[in-house]
Design a protein around this motif. Structure first.
Motif: not given
Length: 345
Positions: A160-178
């Motif tokens: 929405d701020c016209n920014f697209d230079d992005i990397c994503i992480s979704v970390k969790c301590s439970r391996v299957p969920v992660n």
């Protein structure tokens, strides 16, 4: 294939090699200690390094740290958007934030505009321990769906701020969920993904969780950069990451040691010999495969893909190369003879 971003001069995503990251555990405003630790990490093979920025003193120290190191520097920021703006001015290479926790839309836009002006990417870092309360209620706890919805919500804030230079992480301590969260993200978006299992633990269990949670994804072609989170010296994270990349067949920066598990045909004390070979290979940088096999009957054939190897018998053993037996040596000379052959390669 994922999009590619540039973290300093290092490409992430878009087919670039999976890069190895770690995070300093020094006080960031202690420039000397932080730089010293980063130099040790660089030597170990770290390619991107992150520092905590809890206050303005740390943000102001970023510039001097950046001038004294050789790898891209990432600022880890929570809540205060002014810290991000200061890090941008100080020459940071990348910022890790959750756009949803640094204030209203105008504050998010201020950070996005500053990063865009200086060509600085932003990593959206979602953590299972800090998910939004409404998502926890909606999904009944930390689930892959909750992690992905949180991440994509932050992506939309930046878009929405016209920014697209992005990397994503979704970390969790439970391996299957992660793992499932990363698989879902891989299906839904082409932003580069930063892999990790958060709060993985001490080296023994943390390495195991990370090998499954990170290595499993890498073998599926998922992931562009990674951090192995261990309760240990950060240098151990780099060693673990290199081992995971090697096991996944993505990088070989030194020897690959293979050894059989032993059986009733094993006619010599193989385990200490395998351990000695592993110890002596630590100083070797050749991208070769070395085998330590348990018997002379099947060993050379089973390890025929190895560049060089040994197989033991009663009182003596064999040196072989690509499955072809070269010569016999007394058992006490096996390791020395193996290392001599490695020197010739």
């Amino acid at each position: 294939m994922s999009k590619q971003i540039m973290v300093g001069k290092l490409p992430v995503g878009g087919g670039a090699p999976v890069s190895i990251q770690s995070m300093c555990n020094t006080r960031t405003d202690d420039v000397a200690a932080t730089v010293a630790q980063i130099h040790r990490l660089e030597e170990a093979g770290c390619e991107i390094i992150r520092v905590a920025v809890p206050d303005m003193a740390a943000a102001r120290a970023v510039g001097e740290i950046r001038r004294q190191i050789h790898i891209p520097l990432v600022a880890d920021i929570h809540f205060d958007y002014k810290l991000a703006l200061q890090c941008v001015e100080s020459g940071i290479d990348k910022i890790r934030i959750n756009p949803g926790n640094i204030g209203g839309h105008e504050k998010v836009r201020a950070v996005a505009d500053a990063c865009a002006e200086h060509h600085i990417p932003i990593r959206i870092g979602v953590n299972g321990g800090s998910l939004e309360k409404e998502l926890l209620r909606k999904y009944g706890g930390v689930t892959p769906e909750a992690l992905v919805e949180s991440a994509m919500g932050h992506v939309h804030l930046l878009n929405d701020c016209n920014f697209d230079d992005i990397c994503i992480s979704v970390k969790c301590s439970r391996v299957p969920v992660n793992m499932r969260a990363y698989q879902m993200l891989h299906e839904q978006t082409d932003y580069p993904l930063h892999l990790g299992v958060t709060e993985a633990g001490t080296p023994s269990m943390g390495m195991l969780k990370s090998a499954i949670g990170i290595g499993g994804l890498l073998c599926q072609g998922i992931g562009d950069t990674m951090r192995v989170s261990l309760t240990a010296d950060p240098v151990e994270e780099i060693r673990a990451a290199r081992d995971i990349l090697a096991a996944a067949g993505l990088r070989q920066t030194g020897p690959n040691l293979i050894s059989c598990p032993t059986c009733g045909r094993t006619a010599y004390d193989m385990i200490p010999i395998a351990e000695e070979v592993e110890r002596r290979l630590k100083s070797c940088t050749k991208p070769i495969t070395v085998a330590v096999m348990g018997c002379v009957v099947n060993g050379p054939g089973e390890a025929s893909a190895a560049d060089v190897g040994i197989a033991g018998g009663k009182g003596e053993g064999l040196i072989f190369r690509k499955g072809v037996i070269l010569y016999k040596v007394p058992q006490e000379r096996l390791v020395d003879a193996l290392m001599e052959e490695i020197e010739k390669l």
